[in-house]
Write a protein that holds these residues in place. Structure first.
Motif, short mmCIF file in Angstrom:
data_model
loop_
_atom_site.label_atom_id
_atom_site.label_comp_id
_atom_site.label_asym_id
_atom_site.label_seq_id
_atom_site.Cartn_x
_atom_site.Cartn_y
_atom_site.Cartn_z
N THR A 181 -4.28 1.41 -6.46
CA THR A 181 -4.79 2.58 -7.19
C THR A 181 -3.71 3.17 -8.10
O THR A 181 -2.71 3.72 -7.61
N GLY A 231 0.84 -1.21 0.00
CA GLY A 231 0.00 0.00 0.00
C GLY A 231 0.87 1.25 0.00
O GLY A 231 0.70 2.14 0.82
N ASP A 289 0.40 -1.07 -4.80
CA ASP A 289 -0.82 -0.34 -4.47
C ASP A 289 -1.92 -0.72 -5.46
O ASP A 289 -1.65 -1.07 -6.61
C1 LIG Z 1 -4.04 5.80 3.55
S1 LIG Z 1 -3.20 5.42 2.08
C2 LIG Z 1 -1.58 5.01 2.70
C3 LIG Z 1 -0.53 5.19 1.67
C4 LIG Z 1 0.91 5.10 2.18
N1 LIG Z 1 1.21 3.78 2.72
C5 LIG Z 1 1.19 6.13 3.23
O1 LIG Z 1 1.69 5.78 4.30
O2 LIG Z 1 0.96 7.33 2.97
C6 LIG Z 1 -3.88 3.83 1.71
C7 LIG Z 1 -3.40 3.27 0.38
O3 LIG Z 1 -3.89 1.93 0.28
C8 LIG Z 1 -4.25 1.70 -1.05
N2 LIG Z 1 -5.16 0.55 -1.05
C9 LIG Z 1 -6.45 0.48 -0.67
N3 LIG Z 1 -6.91 -0.77 -0.76
C10 LIG Z 1 -5.87 -1.51 -1.20
C11 LIG Z 1 -5.71 -2.89 -1.52
N4 LIG Z 1 -6.72 -3.77 -1.37
N5 LIG Z 1 -4.51 -3.31 -1.96
C12 LIG Z 1 -3.49 -2.45 -2.13
N6 LIG Z 1 -3.58 -1.13 -1.86
C13 LIG Z 1 -4.75 -0.68 -1.39
C14 LIG Z 1 -4.86 2.99 -1.53
O4 LIG Z 1 -4.85 3.08 -2.93
C15 LIG Z 1 -3.92 3.99 -0.84
O5 LIG Z 1 -2.85 4.31 -1.70
#
Ligand SMILES: C[S@@+](CC[C@H](N)C(=O)[O-])C[C@H]1O[C@@H](n2cnc3c(N)ncnc32)[C@H](O)[C@@H]1O
Length: 198
Positions: A67, A45, A65
């Protein structure tokens, strides 16, 4: 609305809200805890890559990720790092067992629909002895968390869950041991947790 859709809309604004406020805990989680010898490090993520400026240069990084709009932004931050971006689902990782030496789970366990499965998948792709660095918000065991639970049905669909109890996730993944757990932002709602795979 799916999380992929909502994070596509959030992507252009994400850093404005999250970069400054999360900088210190990210630095604390990452800089002191990754070892000096070069390793394969998985960032589950990875989002817009806010972790990347805090990462030591010697390791090889893979950031995953769901998205594309978030992932594209992470590439702008790789700046000399050995970093590969992969689009995929944190709950069904497209990697073989024991592919990585360390994993970073920053602000992802409390986002995905099935965080225990996400943690188990991360443990699966980790080599024995490898570390997982977690930075996220969790309910305490037994915490009533009334407003968090009330907001959860809406927020979990568009951005984040507010009802995840870390101890329940850890209990579901017996290969992982707790090494450290310390409070950070918002009076300890956010925590810095280090795990090791036995
Ligand atoms: C709150 S952000 C955190 C991003 C980064 N890790 C940070 O610390 O800033 C959550 C991230 O999870 C991704 N995400 C959501 N569901 C996911 C999934 N099932 N698999 C992978 N990524 C996912 C979203 O696209 C987003 O980029």
């Amino acid at each position: 609305m799916s999380l992929k859709h909502s994070y596509s809309l959030i992507a252009p604004f994400y850093d404005v809200f999250l970069e400054a406020v999360t900088r210190a805990p990210r630095r604390k989680s990452l800089t002191s805890l990754l070892p000096n010898v070069p390793q394969d490090v998985f960032i589950n993520g990875v989002g817009t890559g806010l972790d990347l400026p805090h990462l030591p240069q010697q390791h090889r990084y893979v950031g995953l990720d769901l998205t594309p709009g978030m992932l594209r932004r992470s590439l702008r931050r790789r700046d000399g790092l050995h970093f590969r971006a992969v689009q995929g689902n944190a709950e069904r990782l497209p990697f073989a067992d024991e592919s990585f030496d360390a994993a970073i789970l920053h602000l992802i366990l409390a986002v995905v629909p099935d965080p225990a499965h996400c943690l188990a998948e991360t443990a699966r792709v980790l080599r024995p002895g490898g570390s997982i660095l977690v930075f996220d918000k969790f309910l305490r065991q037994g915490e009533r968390g009334l407003w968090k639970r009330a907001m959860n049905p809406l927020l979990r669909r568009v951005a984040t869950r507010l009802d995840v109890v870390f101890e329940e996730l850890l209990g579901a993944v017996p290969t992982l041991q707790l090494i450290s757990d310390e409070p950070t932002l918002a009076a300890g709602w956010f925590r810095l947790i280090r795990l090791r795979k036995g």
